[in-house]
Write a protein that holds these residues in place. Structure first.
Motif, mmCIF file in Angstrom:
data_model
loop_
_atom_site.group_PDB
_atom_site.id
_atom_site.type_symbol
_atom_site.label_atom_id
_atom_site.label_comp_id
_atom_site.label_asym_id
_atom_site.label_seq_id
_atom_site.Cartn_x
_atom_site.Cartn_y
_atom_site.Cartn_z
ATOM 1 N N GLY A 136 0.818 -1.208 0.000
ATOM 2 C CA GLY A 136 0.000 0.000 0.000
ATOM 3 C C GLY A 136 0.850 1.255 0.000
ATOM 4 O O GLY A 136 0.536 2.238 -0.673
ATOM 5 N N LYS A 137 1.938 1.220 0.755
ATOM 6 C CA LYS A 137 2.844 2.377 0.803
ATOM 7 C C LYS A 137 3.427 2.665 -0.572
ATOM 8 O O LYS A 137 3.589 3.828 -0.958
ATOM 9 C CB LYS A 137 3.964 2.132 1.808
ATOM 10 N N ALA A 138 3.743 1.623 -1.333
ATOM 11 C CA ALA A 138 4.286 1.816 -2.679
ATOM 12 C C ALA A 138 3.243 2.470 -3.584
ATOM 13 O O ALA A 138 3.557 3.401 -4.336
ATOM 14 C CB ALA A 138 4.745 0.481 -3.260
ATOM 15 N N VAL A 139 2.009 2.002 -3.497
ATOM 16 C CA VAL A 139 0.937 2.599 -4.302
ATOM 17 C C VAL A 139 0.759 4.064 -3.920
ATOM 18 O O VAL A 139 0.681 4.941 -4.789
ATOM 19 C CB VAL A 139 -0.389 1.816 -4.117
ATOM 20 N N PHE A 140 0.731 4.342 -2.626
ATOM 21 C CA PHE A 140 0.511 5.720 -2.203
ATOM 22 C C PHE A 140 1.684 6.623 -2.579
ATOM 23 O O PHE A 140 1.498 7.802 -2.888
ATOM 24 C CB PHE A 140 0.211 5.812 -0.703
ATOM 25 N N SER A 141 2.883 6.081 -2.600
ATOM 26 C CA SER A 141 4.048 6.854 -3.017
ATOM 27 C C SER A 141 3.889 7.322 -4.465
ATOM 28 O O SER A 141 4.203 8.466 -4.792
ATOM 29 C CB SER A 141 5.315 6.013 -2.865
ATOM 30 N N ALA A 142 3.395 6.442 -5.321
ATOM 31 C CA ALA A 142 3.162 6.823 -6.715
ATOM 32 C C ALA A 142 2.069 7.886 -6.811
ATOM 33 O O ALA A 142 2.169 8.824 -7.610
ATOM 34 C CB ALA A 142 2.785 5.603 -7.545
ATOM 35 N N ILE A 143 1.039 7.760 -5.985
ATOM 36 C CA ILE A 143 -0.029 8.768 -5.960
ATOM 37 C C ILE A 143 0.541 10.107 -5.516
ATOM 38 O O ILE A 143 0.250 11.142 -6.114
ATOM 39 C CB ILE A 143 -1.182 8.320 -5.038
ATOM 40 N N GLU A 144 1.372 10.081 -4.483
ATOM 41 C CA GLU A 144 1.973 11.320 -3.988
ATOM 42 C C GLU A 144 2.852 11.971 -5.060
ATOM 43 O O GLU A 144 2.851 13.180 -5.209
ATOM 44 C CB GLU A 144 2.821 11.035 -2.752
ATOM 45 N N GLN A 145 3.608 11.155 -5.789
ATOM 46 C CA GLN A 145 4.528 11.713 -6.775
ATOM 47 C C GLN A 145 3.824 12.172 -8.048
ATOM 48 O O GLN A 145 4.161 13.218 -8.605
ATOM 49 C CB GLN A 145 5.611 10.704 -7.129
ATOM 50 N N PHE A 146 2.835 11.409 -8.524
ATOM 51 C CA PHE A 146 2.248 11.697 -9.829
ATOM 52 C C PHE A 146 0.777 12.109 -9.800
ATOM 53 O O PHE A 146 0.245 12.529 -10.821
ATOM 54 C CB PHE A 146 2.411 10.491 -10.752
ATOM 55 N N GLY A 147 0.115 11.955 -8.677
ATOM 56 C CA GLY A 147 -1.279 12.372 -8.582
ATOM 57 C C GLY A 147 -2.226 11.469 -9.352
ATOM 58 O O GLY A 147 -1.966 10.292 -9.561
ATOM 59 N N PHE A 148 -3.329 12.055 -9.786
ATOM 60 C CA PHE A 148 -4.405 11.296 -10.422
ATOM 61 C C PHE A 148 -4.632 11.678 -11.885
ATOM 62 O O PHE A 148 -5.521 11.124 -12.526
ATOM 63 C CB PHE A 148 -5.714 11.515 -9.648
ATOM 64 N N ASP A 149 -3.859 12.606 -12.404
ATOM 65 C CA ASP A 149 -4.150 13.129 -13.735
ATOM 66 C C ASP A 149 -3.126 12.768 -14.809
ATOM 67 O O ASP A 149 -3.217 13.258 -15.928
ATOM 68 C CB ASP A 149 -4.296 14.657 -13.664
ATOM 69 N N GLU A 150 -2.167 11.928 -14.487
ATOM 70 C CA GLU A 150 -1.169 11.529 -15.487
ATOM 71 C C GLU A 150 -1.726 10.404 -16.360
ATOM 72 O O GLU A 150 -2.392 9.499 -15.864
ATOM 73 C CB GLU A 150 0.114 11.052 -14.803
ATOM 74 N N LYS A 151 -1.434 10.458 -17.646
ATOM 75 C CA LYS A 151 -1.930 9.439 -18.577
ATOM 76 C C LYS A 151 -1.326 8.062 -18.310
ATOM 77 O O LYS A 151 -1.933 7.048 -18.608
ATOM 78 C CB LYS A 151 -1.662 9.860 -20.019
ATOM 79 N N PHE A 152 -0.119 8.022 -17.774
ATOM 80 C CA PHE A 152 0.565 6.746 -17.554
ATOM 81 C C PHE A 152 0.181 6.081 -16.235
ATOM 82 O O PHE A 152 0.649 4.982 -15.938
ATOM 83 C CB PHE A 152 2.087 6.918 -17.619
ATOM 84 N N GLN A 153 -0.631 6.739 -15.440
ATOM 85 C CA GLN A 153 -0.983 6.195 -14.118
ATOM 86 C C GLN A 153 -2.484 6.328 -13.876
ATOM 87 O O GLN A 153 -3.044 7.413 -14.005
ATOM 88 C CB GLN A 153 -0.223 6.953 -13.030
ATOM 89 N N THR A 154 -3.105 5.207 -13.524
ATOM 90 C CA THR A 154 -4.524 5.216 -13.160
ATOM 91 C C THR A 154 -4.685 4.429 -11.867
ATOM 92 O O THR A 154 -4.152 3.326 -11.739
ATOM 93 C CB THR A 154 -5.398 4.580 -14.256
ATOM 94 N N VAL A 155 -5.407 5.016 -10.935
ATOM 95 C CA VAL A 155 -5.665 4.375 -9.647
ATOM 96 C C VAL A 155 -7.133 3.973 -9.613
ATOM 97 O O VAL A 155 -8.016 4.811 -9.850
ATOM 98 C CB VAL A 155 -5.365 5.321 -8.467
ATOM 99 N N TYR A 156 -7.381 2.697 -9.328
ATOM 100 C CA TYR A 156 -8.741 2.184 -9.213
ATOM 101 C C TYR A 156 -9.003 1.817 -7.760
ATOM 102 O O TYR A 156 -8.139 1.244 -7.086
ATOM 103 C CB TYR A 156 -8.921 0.931 -10.074
ATOM 104 N N LEU A 157 -10.203 2.114 -7.315
ATOM 105 C CA LEU A 157 -10.624 1.836 -5.942
ATOM 106 C C LEU A 157 -11.783 0.852 -5.973
ATOM 107 O O LEU A 157 -12.766 1.067 -6.679
ATOM 108 C CB LEU A 157 -11.068 3.132 -5.259
#
Length: 154
Positions: free
Chosen positions: A23-44
């Motif tokens: 979970g910490k790894a996932v949140f680290s990516a969220i912290e660094q890149f947020g929710f609006d980058e095309k290369f990153q999508t977070v699903y809940l």
């Protein structure tokens, strides 16, 4: 119900993702890149239920899992090991990942979908790279990411 996350989900995600290295790894990516980058999508994956609060029609969400697509990598995290295999089957059908990583019991559930991938285990986060093959800084090995990782690679 699984949905794409937005900045409005950040507090809920922070609470859910803080306990284990996956979970910490996932949140680290969220912290660094947020929710609006095309290369990153977070699903809940969450269930809504009535709140105990005094507000009318208030609902709370109970998180069942979080899925992070980062370039061509997928990181899974479900505390209760309730990985939504139907959702992942649809996602993998649309775009096969280079690597699926997460807590080993979460990844093991997905292994039957990717029979041509090798299942491996390690005590630290596997190497997750961007589209150019460069190790993503937010996934650099560190003590916070030590745990029983499982991963599938071609």
């Amino acid at each position: 119900m699984i949905r794409v996350c937005t900045i409005n989900d950040k507090e809920l995600l922070a609470k859910y993702l803080q306990e284990e290295p996956y979970g910490k790894a996932v949140f680290s990516a969220i912290e660094q890149f947020g929710f609006d980058e095309k290369f990153q999508t977070v699903y809940l994956d969450a269930e809504k239920h009535p709140s105990d609060s005094a507000e009318e029609k208030a609902e709370e969400e109970t998180v069942k899992g979080v899925y992070l697509w980062f370039h061509r990598n997928l990181i899974l995290y479900s505390k209760d090991n309730t990985v939504d295999i139907d959702f992942l089957e649809q996602m993998i059908f649309m775009a096969a990942p280079d690597c699926v990583a997460g807590r080993k019991d979460n990844v093991n559930i997905v292994s039957w979908l990717l029979t041509d991938y090798a299942f491996e285990q390690s005590d630290g986060i596997p190497e997750l790279t961007d589209q150019d093959g460069v190790l993503a800084e937010c996934f650099a090995p560190c003590e916070a990411y030590e745990g029983e990782w499982g991963y599938l690679k071609k």
